[in-house]
Design an enzyme around this catalytic site. Structure first.
Site, PDB file in Angstrom:
ATOM      1  N   CYS A 149     -13.949  -0.852   6.025  1.00  7.20           N
ATOM      2  CA  CYS A 149     -12.944  -0.248   5.149  1.00  7.20           C
ATOM      3  C   CYS A 149     -13.536   0.654   4.064  1.00  7.20           C
ATOM      4  CB  CYS A 149     -12.081  -1.324   4.519  1.00  7.20           C
ATOM      5  SG  CYS A 149     -11.136  -2.247   5.751  1.00  7.20           S
ATOM      6  N   ARG A 186      -1.555   6.861   9.630  1.00  6.08           N
ATOM      7  CA  ARG A 186      -1.741   6.333   8.271  1.00  6.08           C
ATOM      8  C   ARG A 186      -1.759   7.485   7.259  1.00  6.08           C
ATOM      9  NH1 ARG A 186      -3.862   1.190   8.110  1.00  6.08           N
ATOM     10  NH2 ARG A 186      -3.149  -0.018   9.915  1.00  6.08           N
ATOM     11  N   LYS A 233      -5.607   7.838  12.268  1.00  5.09           N
ATOM     12  CA  LYS A 233      -5.953   8.383  10.961  1.00  5.09           C
ATOM     13  C   LYS A 233      -6.298   9.872  11.025  1.00  5.09           C
ATOM     14  CE  LYS A 233      -7.360   3.942   9.164  1.00  5.09           C
ATOM     15  NZ  LYS A 233      -8.389   3.125   8.503  1.00  5.09           N
ATOM     16  N   LYS A 237      -3.808   1.702  14.821  1.00  6.77           N
ATOM     17  CA  LYS A 237      -3.738   2.629  13.682  1.00  6.77           C
ATOM     18  C   LYS A 237      -4.302   3.995  14.076  1.00  6.77           C
ATOM     19  CE  LYS A 237      -6.222  -0.204  11.134  1.00  6.77           C
ATOM     20  NZ  LYS A 237      -7.160  -0.869  10.211  1.00  6.77           N
ATOM     21  N   ARG A 264       0.852  -1.197   0.000  1.00  5.86           N
ATOM     22  CA  ARG A 264       0.000   0.000   0.000  1.00  5.86           C
ATOM     23  C   ARG A 264       0.882   1.239   0.000  1.00  5.86           C
ATOM     24  NH1 ARG A 264      -3.964   0.128   4.956  1.00  5.86           N
ATOM     25  NH2 ARG A 264      -5.118  -1.475   3.812  1.00  5.86           N
ATOM     26  N   CYS A 277     -16.838  -7.499   5.767  1.00  5.82           N
ATOM     27  CA  CYS A 277     -16.836  -7.784   7.205  1.00  5.82           C
ATOM     28  C   CYS A 277     -17.108  -6.469   7.936  1.00  5.82           C
ATOM     29  CB  CYS A 277     -15.496  -8.405   7.629  1.00  5.82           C
ATOM     30  SG  CYS A 277     -14.219  -7.198   8.020  1.00  5.82           S
ATOM     31  N   CYS A 306     -15.201  -2.563  -0.447  1.00  2.00           N
ATOM     32  CA  CYS A 306     -13.828  -2.913  -0.059  1.00  2.00           C
ATOM     33  C   CYS A 306     -13.377  -4.123  -0.888  1.00  2.00           C
ATOM     34  CB  CYS A 306     -13.787  -3.236   1.421  1.00  2.00           C
ATOM     35  SG  CYS A 306     -14.583  -4.814   1.777  1.00  2.00           S
ATOM     36  N   CYS A 311      -8.435 -10.379   1.019  1.00  2.00           N
ATOM     37  CA  CYS A 311      -8.484  -9.957   2.417  1.00  2.00           C
ATOM     38  C   CYS A 311      -8.713 -11.151   3.344  1.00  2.00           C
ATOM     39  CB  CYS A 311      -9.597  -8.933   2.629  1.00  2.00           C
ATOM     40  SG  CYS A 311      -9.690  -8.434   4.349  1.00  2.00           S
TER      41      CYS A 311
HETATM   42 FE1  SRM Z   1      -9.116  -1.320   6.145  1.00  2.00          FE
HETATM   43  C1  SRM Z   1      -7.967  -4.006   7.786  1.00  2.00           C
HETATM   44  C2  SRM Z   1      -8.363  -2.728   3.238  1.00  2.00           C
HETATM   45  C3  SRM Z   1      -9.535   1.670   4.676  1.00  2.00           C
HETATM   46  C4  SRM Z   1     -10.847  -0.216   8.903  1.00  2.00           C
HETATM   47  N1  SRM Z   1      -8.222  -3.065   5.634  1.00  2.00           N
HETATM   48  C5  SRM Z   1      -7.783  -4.035   6.474  1.00  2.00           C
HETATM   49  C6  SRM Z   1      -7.014  -5.116   5.716  1.00  2.00           C
HETATM   50  C7  SRM Z   1      -5.572  -4.725   5.702  1.00  2.00           C
HETATM   51  C8  SRM Z   1      -7.230  -6.562   6.202  1.00  2.00           C
HETATM   52  C9  SRM Z   1      -6.290  -7.126   7.234  1.00  2.00           C
HETATM   53  O1  SRM Z   1      -6.053  -6.516   8.290  1.00  2.00           O
HETATM   54  O2  SRM Z   1      -5.799  -8.235   6.987  1.00  2.00           O
HETATM   55  C10 SRM Z   1      -7.663  -4.934   4.325  1.00  2.00           C
HETATM   56  C11 SRM Z   1      -6.834  -5.390   3.136  1.00  2.00           C
HETATM   57  C12 SRM Z   1      -7.735  -5.911   2.052  1.00  2.00           C
HETATM   58  C13 SRM Z   1      -7.059  -6.195   0.784  1.00  2.00           C
HETATM   59  O3  SRM Z   1      -7.072  -7.363   0.342  1.00  2.00           O
HETATM   60  O4  SRM Z   1      -6.522  -5.288   0.157  1.00  2.00           O
HETATM   61  C14 SRM Z   1      -8.086  -3.492   4.381  1.00  2.00           C
HETATM   62  N2  SRM Z   1      -8.854  -0.647   4.326  1.00  2.00           N
HETATM   63  C15 SRM Z   1      -8.638  -1.402   3.229  1.00  2.00           C
HETATM   64  C16 SRM Z   1      -8.774  -0.584   1.952  1.00  2.00           C
HETATM   65  C17 SRM Z   1      -7.838  -1.030   0.834  1.00  2.00           C
HETATM   66  C18 SRM Z   1     -10.242  -0.650   1.506  1.00  2.00           C
HETATM   67  C19 SRM Z   1     -10.587  -0.008   0.192  1.00  2.00           C
HETATM   68  O5  SRM Z   1     -11.627  -0.403  -0.318  1.00  2.00           O
HETATM   69  O6  SRM Z   1      -9.913   0.876  -0.293  1.00  2.00           O
HETATM   70  C20 SRM Z   1      -8.504   0.822   2.522  1.00  2.00           C
HETATM   71  C21 SRM Z   1      -7.055   1.208   2.507  1.00  2.00           C
HETATM   72  C22 SRM Z   1      -6.871   2.633   2.906  1.00  2.00           C
HETATM   73  C23 SRM Z   1      -5.479   3.153   2.812  1.00  2.00           C
HETATM   74  O7  SRM Z   1      -5.014   3.480   1.706  1.00  2.00           O
HETATM   75  O8  SRM Z   1      -4.857   3.331   3.863  1.00  2.00           O
HETATM   76  C24 SRM Z   1      -8.988   0.639   3.956  1.00  2.00           C
HETATM   77  N3  SRM Z   1      -9.954   0.429   6.729  1.00  2.00           N
HETATM   78  C25 SRM Z   1     -10.125   1.506   5.915  1.00  2.00           C
HETATM   79  C26 SRM Z   1     -11.051   2.428   6.513  1.00  2.00           C
HETATM   80  C27 SRM Z   1     -11.557   3.714   5.888  1.00  2.00           C
HETATM   81  C28 SRM Z   1     -10.649   4.886   6.148  1.00  2.00           C
HETATM   82  O9  SRM Z   1      -9.556   4.756   6.687  1.00  2.00           O
HETATM   83  O10 SRM Z   1     -11.036   5.974   5.765  1.00  2.00           O
HETATM   84  C29 SRM Z   1     -11.445   1.866   7.722  1.00  2.00           C
HETATM   85  C30 SRM Z   1     -12.514   2.432   8.691  1.00  2.00           C
HETATM   86  C31 SRM Z   1     -12.083   3.657   9.400  1.00  2.00           C
HETATM   87  C32 SRM Z   1     -11.377   3.301  10.672  1.00  2.00           C
HETATM   88  O11 SRM Z   1     -10.194   2.971  10.622  1.00  2.00           O
HETATM   89  O12 SRM Z   1     -12.023   3.330  11.716  1.00  2.00           O
HETATM   90  C33 SRM Z   1     -10.730   0.618   7.846  1.00  2.00           C
HETATM   91  N4  SRM Z   1      -9.305  -2.000   8.075  1.00  2.00           N
HETATM   92  C34 SRM Z   1     -10.110  -1.431   9.034  1.00  2.00           C
HETATM   93  C35 SRM Z   1     -10.085  -2.265  10.195  1.00  2.00           C
HETATM   94  C36 SRM Z   1     -10.845  -2.001  11.532  1.00  2.00           C
HETATM   95  C37 SRM Z   1     -10.094  -1.077  12.411  1.00  2.00           C
HETATM   96  C38 SRM Z   1     -10.732  -0.921  13.764  1.00  2.00           C
HETATM   97  O13 SRM Z   1     -10.674   0.159  14.310  1.00  2.00           O
HETATM   98  O14 SRM Z   1     -11.251  -1.897  14.301  1.00  2.00           O
HETATM   99  C39 SRM Z   1      -9.258  -3.374   9.891  1.00  2.00           C
HETATM  100  C40 SRM Z   1      -8.918  -4.552  10.816  1.00  2.00           C
HETATM  101  C41 SRM Z   1      -7.928  -4.204  11.879  1.00  2.00           C
HETATM  102  O15 SRM Z   1      -7.276  -3.173  11.860  1.00  2.00           O
HETATM  103  O16 SRM Z   1      -7.801  -5.037  12.773  1.00  2.00           O
HETATM  104  C42 SRM Z   1      -8.804  -3.177   8.550  1.00  2.00           C
HETATM  105 FE1  SF4 Z   2     -11.329  -6.904   4.520  1.00  2.00          FE
HETATM  106 FE2  SF4 Z   2     -13.307  -6.344   6.147  1.00  2.00          FE
HETATM  107 FE3  SF4 Z   2     -11.751  -4.379   5.294  1.00  2.00          FE
HETATM  108 FE4  SF4 Z   2     -13.407  -5.526   3.625  1.00  2.00          FE
HETATM  109  S1  SF4 Z   2     -13.995  -4.363   5.460  1.00  2.00           S
HETATM  110  S2  SF4 Z   2     -11.243  -5.116   3.235  1.00  2.00           S
HETATM  111  S3  SF4 Z   2     -13.451  -7.616   4.311  1.00  2.00           S
HETATM  112  S4  SF4 Z   2     -11.120  -6.042   6.587  1.00  2.00           S
END
Ligand code: SRM
Ligand code: SF4
Length: 631
Positions: free
Chosen positions: A499, A144, A230, A228, A75, A495, A450, A456
Site C-alpha cells: 500500500c 479507484r 487503478k 481493483k 475512504r 504486509c 501504510c 488494518c
Molecule cells: Fe491498499 C488493501 C490501505 C494504497 C495494495 N489497503 C488495503 C486495506 C483496505 C486492507 C484490507 O483490505 O483490509 C488497507 C486499509 C488499512 C487501513 O487501516 O486504513 C489499505 N492502501 C491503503 C492506503 C490507505 C495506504 C496508505 O498508506 O495510504 C492506500 C489507500 C489509497 C486510496 O486512497 O485509494 C492504499 N494499496 C494501495 C496501493 C498504492 C496505490 O494504489 O498507489 C497499493 C499497491 C498498488 C496496487 O494496487 O498494486 C495497495 N491494498 C493493496 C492490496 C494488494 C492488491 C493486490 O493486487 O494484491 C490490498 C489487499 C487486497 O486488495 O486484497 C490492499
Molecule cells: Fe494493511 Fe498491508 Fe496495506 Fe499495510 S500494506 S495497509 S498492512 S494491507
C-alpha cells in the site's frame, strides 16, 4: 499468437457470486444497514467496499473470547487529490465527532477516516456527499481514485490538462448504479458538478463490445471488474504519481504552446504480493502506445473491457491486470485492446525521463498566487502535544478558505493563496509547531508507511507506528558510518500488499512477521525501477546489523552523485550479501549507549517535548530518568 475470441469460462471466486446477487451493489448492505448490529455479514462487507468503506476492528483492543471492537474505515474518492475547503472542514469535524480524531492522507490522494461505528456510517457518508465529497468507488472491484500530479501550476497547461482528464476518466468509470444514493441518502441524488458531455457520450458508445447496452452499469456489467483497477494521469517528466505502479497511466502530450494532442499510455503495473507465493509479484507498467485526444475515452474503455472480460475471475490473487500482461505479453494485450478500440494504437511519443517531485514548501503557482506543500508524516493529520497539525489546517482553511490537493505521498498542497496571506499562514503554522520542509530530516520527508496496526486487518507487522523509530535509527547509523547528510527513499508496509508502494523505494521494509520485515533494495530515487528482496526476515532489533555493512560499502564504492538505490542496483544484491557476510561492525568511538523500550504514547510525548525544547530526545530522556531516580 492468435487471439481467442471468447474468454475461457472457469469456476469463479466467491466474491463474483456476491457481486452477481447484489442487485448492482444494493444488497445485503441496504438491508443490514437498517439492523441494530455492530457489524455487517461477510457478504455485505464485500459490497460495502464499493461504497468506500471497510469493516475493521481495533486490533489493539482484541480480547480472546470477546466480540471484536468493530469500526469502519471510510475512504474518499477525489480525483487528483482535490479537496475543496468545505469538504476538508467537514471531514475534520466528522473525524472528531464520529471517528478516532485523526484524518489520514492516503497514497492515492484520498483521505481516510478511521473508527466510525456502524450506527454512524449513514450520517457520515451522507454528510460527506452533501459537502462536495464522495466515497463511491474508493474501494472495491472497480476503478479507484484516479491520480494526477498535485501541483497547481496555472502557467503550465499540461498540469491543468492532467487534472481535467483525471476528473473525466474518473467520471467515465464511476459506477452508475443508484445503490449509493438509495442507501446513504435515501434516494436523494446530490450532483456536485455537471458531467462533461463527451464523457457521457463515451460511456454510452458501444465500440466493439466495450459496453453492455441497456444495463444499469454499461461499462462494468453485473460483475464489475475482476479486481481493483487503478489509473493515473500525469505530465511528461513528472512521476509524482508513481506511474509505473498503476494498471493504466496516461501521459498528456501537448505541443509547445500547451495544446493537447493526445496521450502516451502505459499499462500493467501493480504491487500486491503474497509471501511465499512466487506466482504473485510486483510489476512495473509497460509502454503500450499513443492515442489522439479524441480517442482517449474509447481507449480507456477498451483496456477496461479487456481486463473485465479476460482478467482472472477464478483466483483473486491472480486477478489484477498485471497478470494478464505478464501471461499474454504486451503484443497480445495490445492486439486485444485494439480489437475493442477498433483501430491500431500508435507508437509512443518520445518523453523526457520521469522524476519524482514532492512540491513541498512555498511556490508561485504561475498566476500571481502561491501554493504551499506541507509534509505530513505518514499522512496522519492529528494533534499531539505541541504538534498541532489538525488545528493548524482547520484554522488556515477556515480563515482563508483554501482548496487542497492531497499528494500521492501522503502530503498536502494548499493553493490559491493570496501572497498577502503568506505571513499570517506562516504564523499559524509556527504557533502550531509545524516544521518547514527544510528542517525535516529528508529521510522522513521522502518516506511513507501504510497504516497497518491497529486498523488494518491484513497487517502482519507495525508500519505507520514503527517507521519514525526506524528512520531515527537509520539516521544515527548514517552518522556513525560517516554519511551524516545522506538520504534516500524509504518505505514501509505491514504486509506484502504494497500500500505504501515499497517495491519502488530505494530501501523498503515489508512486514513478514510481528516485529520482523523483509528488506528490499535497489529501486531508483525516481521510482522507475523495481526493488529486489535482499533479506527475507530481519528482526526489527537487527536493523543496524543489517544496514551497517550496506552503508559502509556504499560509502566506499559509490560513484560520484550515485544514490543508494542506484548503487545497490549497480553492484547487485549478491555482492552486497557477500560483503555483509564478512563485515566486522565499526566501533562508533563514542561512549557506549543503551537502548530501552518505552510505550508509544510516552515516546510521542517525549519526541514532541524534545522538539519544543530544542534538545535531543536522548538528553531529555536521560534528564527525566535521572530526576526520577534521584527523588
Ligand atoms: Fe491498499 C488493501 C490501505 C494504497 C495494495 N489497503 C488495503 C486495506 C483496505 C486492507 C484490507 O483490505 O483490509 C488497507 C486499509 C488499512 C487501513 O487501516 O486504513 C489499505 N492502501 C491503503 C492506503 C490507505 C495506504 C496508505 O498508506 O495510504 C492506500 C489507500 C489509497 C486510496 O486512497 O485509494 C492504499 N494499496 C494501495 C496501493 C498504492 C496505490 O494504489 O498507489 C497499493 C499497491 C498498488 C496496487 O494496487 O498494486 C495497495 N491494498 C493493496 C492490496 C494488494 C492488491 C493486490 O493486487 O494484491 C490490498 C489487499 C487486497 O486488495 O486484497 C490492499
Ligand atoms: Fe494493511 Fe498491508 Fe496495506 Fe499495510 S500494506 S495497509 S498492512 S494491507
Amino acid at each position: 499468437m492468435s487471439l481467442s475470441t471468447q474468454p475461457v469460462v472457469k469456476k469463479v471466486s466467491k466474491v463474483e457470486g456476491i457481486k452477481e446477487h447484489s442487485n448492482a451493489l444494493r444488497e445485503p448492505v441496504a438491508t443490514e444497514i437498517q439492523q441494530d448490529t455492530t457489524h455487517f455479514s461477510e457478504d455485505a462487507v464485500q459490497i460495502l467496499k464499493f461504497h468506500g468503506s471497510y469493516q475493521q476492528d481495533n486490533r489493539d483492543n482484541r480480547v480472546k473470547g470477546q466480540e471484536k471492537d468493530y469500526q469502519f474505515m471510510l475512504r474518499t474518492r477525489n480525483p487528483g487529490g482535490f479537496i475543496p475547503p468545505q469538504l476538508y472542514l467537514v471531514l475534520d469535524q466528522l473525524s472528531e465527532q464520529y471517528g478516532n480524531g485523526t484524518l489520514r492522507a492516503t497514497t492515492r490522494q484520498g483521505f481516510q477516516l478511521h473508527g466510525v461505528l456502524k450506527q454512524n456510517l449513514k450520517t457520515v457518508i451522507a454528510t460527506i456527499v452533501r459537502n462536495m465529497g464522495s466515497t463511491l468507488g474508493a474501494c472495491g472491484d472497480l476503478n479507484r481514485n484516479v491520480m494526477a500530479p498535485p501541483a497547481p501550476f496555472k502557467h503550465r497547461p499540461e498540469y491543468t490538462l492532467a487534472w481535467e482528464y483525471a476528473n473525466h476518466v474518473a467520471d467515465l468509470l464511476t459506477p452508475q448504479t443508484g445503490a449509493y444514493y438509495e442507501i446513504w441518502l435515501d434516494g436523494e441524488k446530490v450532483i456536485s458538478a455537471e458531467e462533461n458531455p463527451e464523457v457521457v457520450a463515451a460511456r454510452r458508445r458501444n465500440g466493439n463490445g466495450t459496453i453492455f447496452p441497456d444495463h444499469e452499469e454499461p461499462i462494468y456489467g453485473t460483475h464489475y471488474m475482476p479486481r481493483k483497477f487503478k489509473i493515473a494521469v500525469t505530465v511528461p517528466g513528472d512521476n509524482s504519481v508513481d506511474l509505473f505502479s498503476q494498471d493504466v497511466s496516461l501521459v498528456v502530450i501537448t505541443d509547445a504552446d500547451g495544446t493537447l494532442h493526445g496521450f502516451n499510455v502505459y499499462a500493467g503495473g501493480g504491487l500486491g504480493r503474497t509471501h511465499n507465493k512466487e506466482e504473485t509479484f510486483a510489476r512495473v507498467a509497460d509502454p503500450i502506445g499513443y492515442v489522439n485526444k479524441e480517442d482517449i475515452y474509447d481507449l480507456v474503455k477498451a483496456i477496461v473491457a479487456t481486463q473485465r472480460d479476460y482478467g482472472d475471475r477464478g483466483d483473486r490473487r491472480h486477478a489484477r491486470m498485471k497478470y494478464l500482461l505478464h501471461d499474454w505479453g504486451v503484443e497480445r494485450f495490445r492486439q486485444q485492446v485494439e480489437q475493442y478500440f477498433g483501430k491500431p494504437i500508435q507508437p509512443l511519443k518520445p518523453l523526457p525521463a520521469f522524476e519524482y517531485k514532492d512540491f513541498l514548501g512555498w511556490h508561485e503557482q504561475g498566476d500571481g498566487k502561491l501554493f504551499l506543500g506541507l509534509s505530513i508524516e505518514n499522512g496522519r493529520v492529528k494533534d499531539e502535544g505541541t504538534f498541532q497539525l489538525k488545528t493548524a489546517l482547520r484554522e488556515i482553511i477556515t480563515t482563508f478558505s483554501l482548496p487542497m490537493r492531497v499528494t500521492p505521498h501522503q502530503n498536502i498542497l494548499l493553493y490559491e493563496i493570496d501572497p498577502e496571506h503568506k505571513a499570517a499562514i506562516q504564523a499559524i503554522l509556527q504557533r502550531c509547531g509545524i516544521q518547514p520542509e527544510t528542517t525535516i530530516d529528508p529521510l522522513v520527508r521522502y518516506s511513507m508507511a501504510c497504516p497497518a496496526l491497529p486498523t488494518c486487518g491484513l497487517a502482519i507487522a507495525e508500519s505507520e507506528r514503527a517507521l519514525p523509530r526506524f528512520l531515527e535509527r537509520i539516521r544515527a547509523l548514517l552518522v556513525k558510518v560517516g554519511l551524516p547528510d545522506e538520504h534516500f527513499v524509504v518505505r514501509m508496509t505491514g504486509c506484502p500488499n504494497g500500500c505504501a508502494r515499497p517495491y519502488l523505494a530505494e530501501l523498503a521494509f515489508v512486514g513478514q512477521a510481528p516485529d520482523a520485515y523483509q528488506v528490499w533494495l535497489g529501486a531508483d530515487p525516481n521510482q522507475t525501477r523495481l526493488a529486489k528482496p535482499y533479506a527475507e526476515k530481519m528482526a526489527a532489533a537487527d536493523l543496524e546489523k543489517t544496514l551497517e555493512p550496506l552503508f559502509v560499502l556504499f560509502k566506499q564504492k559509490r560513484q560520484a552523485g550515485e544514490s543508494f538505490g542506484n548503487f545497490c542496483d549497480r553492484v547487485g544484491l549478491e555482492a552486497l550479501r557477500h560483503f555483509a557476510a564478512t563485515y566486522q561492525p565499526q566501533k562508533s568511538g563514542r561512549k557506549p549507549r543503551y537502548r530501552i523500550g518505552i510505550r508509544d504514547e510516552v515516546y510521542s510525548r517525549l519526541k514532541a517535548t524534545a522538539l519544543d525544547q530544542g534538545i535531543p530526545m536522548s538528553e531529555l530522556a536521560t534528564k527525566a530518568i535521572e530526576a526520577y531516580l534521584n527523588r
